[in-house]
Scaffold this motif. Structure first.
Motif, mmCIF file in Angstrom:
data_model
loop_
_atom_site.group_PDB
_atom_site.id
_atom_site.type_symbol
_atom_site.label_atom_id
_atom_site.label_comp_id
_atom_site.label_asym_id
_atom_site.label_seq_id
_atom_site.Cartn_x
_atom_site.Cartn_y
_atom_site.Cartn_z
ATOM 1 N N SER A 1 26.878 36.521 129.714
ATOM 2 C CA SER A 1 25.682 37.252 129.275
ATOM 3 C C SER A 1 25.704 37.498 127.768
ATOM 4 O O SER A 1 24.684 37.366 127.094
ATOM 5 C CB SER A 1 25.585 38.579 130.028
ATOM 6 N N LYS A 2 26.885 37.839 127.250
ATOM 7 C CA LYS A 2 26.995 38.040 125.804
ATOM 8 C C LYS A 2 26.682 36.761 125.042
ATOM 9 O O LYS A 2 26.007 36.769 124.018
ATOM 10 C CB LYS A 2 28.388 38.534 125.447
ATOM 11 N N LEU A 3 27.180 35.607 125.558
ATOM 12 C CA LEU A 3 26.905 34.334 124.905
ATOM 13 C C LEU A 3 25.410 34.015 124.926
ATOM 14 O O LEU A 3 24.861 33.464 123.969
ATOM 15 C CB LEU A 3 27.705 33.219 125.595
ATOM 16 N N ALA A 4 24.730 34.355 126.035
ATOM 17 C CA ALA A 4 23.281 34.106 126.126
ATOM 18 C C ALA A 4 22.517 34.947 125.107
ATOM 19 O O ALA A 4 21.594 34.470 124.446
ATOM 20 C CB ALA A 4 22.776 34.421 127.541
ATOM 21 N N VAL A 5 22.901 36.217 124.971
ATOM 22 C CA VAL A 5 22.257 37.066 123.975
ATOM 23 C C VAL A 5 22.511 36.534 122.563
ATOM 24 O O VAL A 5 21.610 36.518 121.716
ATOM 25 C CB VAL A 5 22.754 38.517 124.112
ATOM 26 N N LEU A 6 23.768 36.068 122.316
ATOM 27 C CA LEU A 6 24.094 35.504 121.006
ATOM 28 C C LEU A 6 23.266 34.261 120.723
ATOM 29 O O LEU A 6 22.795 34.048 119.600
ATOM 30 C CB LEU A 6 25.598 35.180 120.945
ATOM 31 N N GLY A 7 23.040 33.406 121.738
ATOM 32 C CA GLY A 7 22.184 32.226 121.558
ATOM 33 C C GLY A 7 20.758 32.615 121.237
ATOM 34 O O GLY A 7 20.107 31.990 120.398
ATOM 35 N N GLN A 8 20.227 33.646 121.905
ATOM 36 C CA GLN A 8 18.859 34.111 121.620
ATOM 37 C C GLN A 8 18.746 34.619 120.180
ATOM 38 O O GLN A 8 17.775 34.331 119.479
ATOM 39 C CB GLN A 8 18.471 35.216 122.599
ATOM 40 N N MET A 9 19.770 35.355 119.682
ATOM 41 C CA MET A 9 19.753 35.852 118.314
ATOM 42 C C MET A 9 19.841 34.691 117.328
ATOM 43 O O MET A 9 19.161 34.692 116.294
ATOM 44 C CB MET A 9 20.908 36.825 118.095
ATOM 45 N N SER A 10 20.641 33.685 117.634
ATOM 46 C CA SER A 10 20.763 32.540 116.736
ATOM 47 C C SER A 10 19.457 31.789 116.656
ATOM 48 O O SER A 10 19.031 31.364 115.576
ATOM 49 C CB SER A 10 21.885 31.612 117.235
ATOM 50 N N ALA A 11 18.785 31.616 117.803
ATOM 51 C CA ALA A 11 17.496 30.915 117.780
ATOM 52 C C ALA A 11 16.487 31.687 116.965
ATOM 53 O O ALA A 11 15.737 31.105 116.164
ATOM 54 C CB ALA A 11 16.998 30.716 119.216
ATOM 55 N N GLY A 12 16.416 32.999 117.143
ATOM 56 C CA GLY A 12 15.473 33.802 116.350
ATOM 57 C C GLY A 12 15.816 33.756 114.869
ATOM 58 O O GLY A 12 14.928 33.693 114.012
ATOM 59 N N LEU A 13 17.121 33.799 114.529
ATOM 60 C CA LEU A 13 17.541 33.780 113.126
ATOM 61 C C LEU A 13 17.139 32.474 112.463
ATOM 62 O O LEU A 13 16.614 32.455 111.355
ATOM 63 C CB LEU A 13 19.053 33.994 113.041
ATOM 64 N N SER A 14 17.360 31.351 113.167
ATOM 65 C CA SER A 14 16.986 30.057 112.590
ATOM 66 C C SER A 14 15.485 29.961 112.396
ATOM 67 O O SER A 14 15.011 29.357 111.426
ATOM 68 C CB SER A 14 17.476 28.925 113.492
ATOM 69 N N HIS A 15 14.704 30.561 113.279
ATOM 70 C CA HIS A 15 13.240 30.508 113.139
ATOM 71 C C HIS A 15 12.758 31.373 111.982
ATOM 72 O O HIS A 15 11.897 30.937 111.205
ATOM 73 C CB HIS A 15 12.594 30.985 114.447
ATOM 74 N N GLU A 16 13.284 32.565 111.839
ATOM 75 C CA GLU A 16 12.800 33.499 110.835
ATOM 76 C C GLU A 16 13.312 33.177 109.435
ATOM 77 O O GLU A 16 12.662 33.498 108.449
ATOM 78 C CB GLU A 16 13.209 34.926 111.219
ATOM 79 N N VAL A 17 14.508 32.513 109.328
ATOM 80 C CA VAL A 17 15.101 32.248 108.010
ATOM 81 C C VAL A 17 14.626 30.917 107.446
ATOM 82 O O VAL A 17 14.795 30.624 106.261
ATOM 83 C CB VAL A 17 16.652 32.287 108.102
ATOM 84 N N ASN A 18 13.970 30.119 108.271
ATOM 85 C CA ASN A 18 13.557 28.772 107.841
ATOM 86 C C ASN A 18 12.592 28.845 106.664
ATOM 87 O O ASN A 18 12.722 28.104 105.683
ATOM 88 C CB ASN A 18 12.918 28.047 109.009
ATOM 89 N N GLN A 19 11.628 29.740 106.733
ATOM 90 C CA GLN A 19 10.635 29.825 105.660
ATOM 91 C C GLN A 19 11.251 30.314 104.352
ATOM 92 O O GLN A 19 10.996 29.727 103.288
ATOM 93 C CB GLN A 19 9.493 30.737 106.112
ATOM 94 N N PRO A 20 12.054 31.409 104.319
ATOM 95 C CA PRO A 20 12.694 31.799 103.036
ATOM 96 C C PRO A 20 13.597 30.708 102.452
ATOM 97 O O PRO A 20 13.675 30.524 101.232
ATOM 98 C CB PRO A 20 13.473 33.049 103.383
ATOM 99 N N LEU A 21 14.300 29.950 103.315
ATOM 100 C CA LEU A 21 15.168 28.881 102.809
ATOM 101 C C LEU A 21 14.345 27.803 102.116
ATOM 102 O O LEU A 21 14.750 27.248 101.072
ATOM 103 C CB LEU A 21 15.973 28.271 103.954
#
Length: 624
Positions: free
Chosen positions: A386-406
């Motif tokens: 379950s912790k790994l699944a939550v970590l994957g969800q956070m990573s997916a959101g981070l990659s989506h939100e940081v793409n534009q500033p990068l």
């Protein structure tokens, strides 16, 4: 409860009867039967008692009225006989045609009339003609008939007033022969007026006086005067009218029985509009040839009977319910005793069962310990997954939100290299400051993603300038909007401040503006508008972000805010932007909605509402 002694052949019937009576349905039936019986019995007894009481009271009043009437009629009964021996009248009868004797007799009669309080006193001959009188008068039509029949009294109606007059007659003799008659008339209107006044005060009792023709000559109800007690056919009515005994037309038929019980009375209903059941009683005044009838209203008696009936029904219901309660209590005690016995038996069986299974439970306990250890190990593995699944969800959101500033950082870095080659150090320093701000913004975005993944705090939002947040979002997406040639229309007041955290509000606007640019990428006309409209009388502001892109289909519209749902091609979106934005707006106390454009137009509109910190700015914008 022990059953009473019955013969052996009757014992089964008694048992069946006891079982039948113990059923609740039978008890309810008996309760209803007791209610009906109590209602009927109480109504009957109350009505009978009320009628007897009313009859006794009416009898007393009837006797009082009869005594009063007899006293009124007998008050002047001796006056004619006393006048008959007067010398003046004796002299008149010896010479009836002498004017002087007539005048002397008239003066004497006038004096007596005034002192006695009568209406008229006069002398008539054997044919009913007036010889002398206390005052000029017209003799009644019945006088000649009464003199011929030798009556000593009769009733007649006054033609002028319609009231009833009573005439007392006494013969005047001359040489042992009937030479005339002395007549005393007095009016019964004062007595009748007393009855009418009593009838107006008490609407429950009516008094009638009928003559020998059963015609009402006195009544406490003026409308019933000269009515017929029984039923009169047309021929009888014509005969009564022709008798000239009554000054007006004969009234309606009251249809009272010819003979009425004096003490018990008889219930009648007059055939008149609005008539109610009444108790009729009569008193015969034989010497006068009159019938004195009293009519008492039974409405109050019936009302008391109704109240008593409902009381009887309540008493019957109480008895039935009490019986039901006692029967239910006895049945409950019997069931409780039976249950206690069965419980003792079950307890003994349970003890035996516990002893027999104790050994089996001990063997099962060892097996359960082994299974518990295995389950604890499995739960630890599931928690890690379950912790790994939550970590994957956070990573997916981070990659989506940081793409534009990068992307923006890449563009600024390349621009800085060219500026260095050109020797424009001030511009390079400005770009580096912007890049530093973007890196700070990226760190803030990652912190907001972590906050989104955690449970939201209940801390109140701060205050942010809506125009600054829109401008910052435009800066992040300026290279894309410039490349696409987007026509932007920003209508946000400068002084408007809303209750929100600035960084997270910019995150929402960046997501909405970026989605709008993606939707207009392949459109010939690219228009983007951001509006701030006052709502709720200026206490809130509605922010609308609208584009002229291809829009969203009706089937996809309900799923826009589902996690990982996107309408973009593969690799261009994870479907988390709107979910995160809706979460942030909800924490600000608003709601994010998708609104399709009006019919015939293209594009899509996203809107959300926020609380206004300084609402005057919104009102100024509305005035403009």
């Amino acid at each position: 409860m022990a059953l009473p002694f019955f013969p052996l052949r009757l014992r089964p019937r008694a048992l069946r009867l006891a079982r039948l009576l113990s059923r609740p349905g039978v008890h309810f039936f008996l309760t209803g039967l007791l209610m009906v019986l109590g209602f009927w019995l109480a109504h009957r007894l109350s009505e009978r008692g009320g009628r007897e009481q009313l009859s006794a009271l009416s009898t007393e009043r009837l006797e009082l009225y009869a005594t009063n009437l007899s006293a009124e009629l007998g008050r002047h009964a001796s006056l004619p006989s006393l006048l008959a021996i007067d010398p003046t009248l004796q002299a008149l009868m010896s010479s009836p045609q002498d004017p002087e004797r007539r005048r002397a007799a008239g003066q004497m009669l006038a004096r007596v009339n005034v002192r006695a309080g009568t209406n008229q006193i006069f002398i008539a001959d054997a044919q009913g003609r007036v010889v002398s009188a206390s005052e000029p008068l017209t003799p009644p039509a019945r006088l000649a008939e009464a003199v011929a029949q030798g009556r000593n009294h009769f009733f007649a109606a006054d033609a002028e007033t319609g009231s009833t007059d009573f005439y007392l007659l006494h013969p005047l003799r001359q040489a042992q022969q009937a030479a005339g008659v002395i007549v005393v008339r007095f009016n019964l209107a004062p007595l009748e007026a007393t009855w009418v006044d009593l009838g107006l005060r008490s609407q429950n009792e009516r008094i009638l006086v009928a003559d020998d023709q059963d015609v009402v000559i006195m009544s406490s109800v003026q409308a019933w005067k000269y009515a017929v007690l029984d039923h009169a056919d047309p021929s009888r009515r014509r005969a009564l009218q022709a008798s000239a005994r009554y000054p007006q037309a004969i009234g309606p038929d009251l249809e009272l029985p010819a003979s009425l019980e004096v003490h018990q009375g008889q219930q009648v209903r007059l055939p008149l509009p609005g008539s109610r059941p009444m108790l009729a009683q009569q008193r015969q005044l034989v010497p006068l040839g009159l019938r004195l009838v009293a009519l008492s209203d039974l409405t109050e008696v019936r009302q008391r009977a109704q109240y008593a009936a409902w009381g009887g029904a309540a008493f019957g219901a109480s008895v039935g319910l009490l019986t039901l309660y006692l029967s239910s209590r006895r049945r409950a005690l019997r069931q409780l005793t039976k249950a206690q016995t069965e419980l003792q038996q079950a307890h003994a069986q349970l003890e035996q069962l516990v002893d027999s299974r104790t050994t089996e439970l001990r063997r099962t306990n060892d097996a359960l310990k082994t299974q518990i250890a295995q389950r604890l190990q499995t739960e630890g593995e599931l928690l890690q997954a379950s912790k790994l699944a939550v970590l994957g969800q956070m990573s997916a959101g981070l990659s989506h939100e940081v793409n534009q500033p990068l992307t923006a950082l890449r563009a600024l870095a390349r621009n800085s290299i060219r500026l260095l080659e050109g020797g424009r150090h001030d511009a390079v320093a400005a770009n580096l400051q912007i890049m530093d701000d973007m890196v700070e913004r990226m760190s803030q975005i990652t912190r907001q993603l972590k906050s989104f993944a955690r449970k939201a705090d209940d801390q109140p939002a701060g205050s942010a300038s809506l125009a600054d947040c829109v401008r910052n979002a435009q800066v992040l997406l300026e290279h894309r909007s410039r490349a696409l040639g987007v026509e932007a229309d920003i209508a946000v007041p400068r002084g408007l401040r809303v209750r929100a955290e600035a960084n997270r509000l910019e995150q929402v606007l960046v997501n909405l503006l970026g989605n709008a640019l993606d939707a207009m990428e392949h459109e010939p006309v690219r228009r983007l508008s951001v509006q701030a409209l006052p709502v709720d009388e200026g206490r809130r502001v509605l922010v609308k972000v609208r584009d002229s892109g291809q829009g969203v289909g009706e089937a996809e519209l309900p799923r826009l805010f589902e996690p990982f749902f996107t309408t973009k091609p593969a690799g261009q979106g994870l479907g988390l932007g709107l979910v995160i934005s809706a979460k942030i707006v909800h924490e600000f106390g608003g709601s994010l909605r998708a609104e399709p454009p009006p019919a015939g137009e293209r594009g899509m509109s996203f809107e959300f509402d926020l609380a206004v910190e300084t609402w005057e700015a919104v009102m100024e914008q509305a005035d403009v």
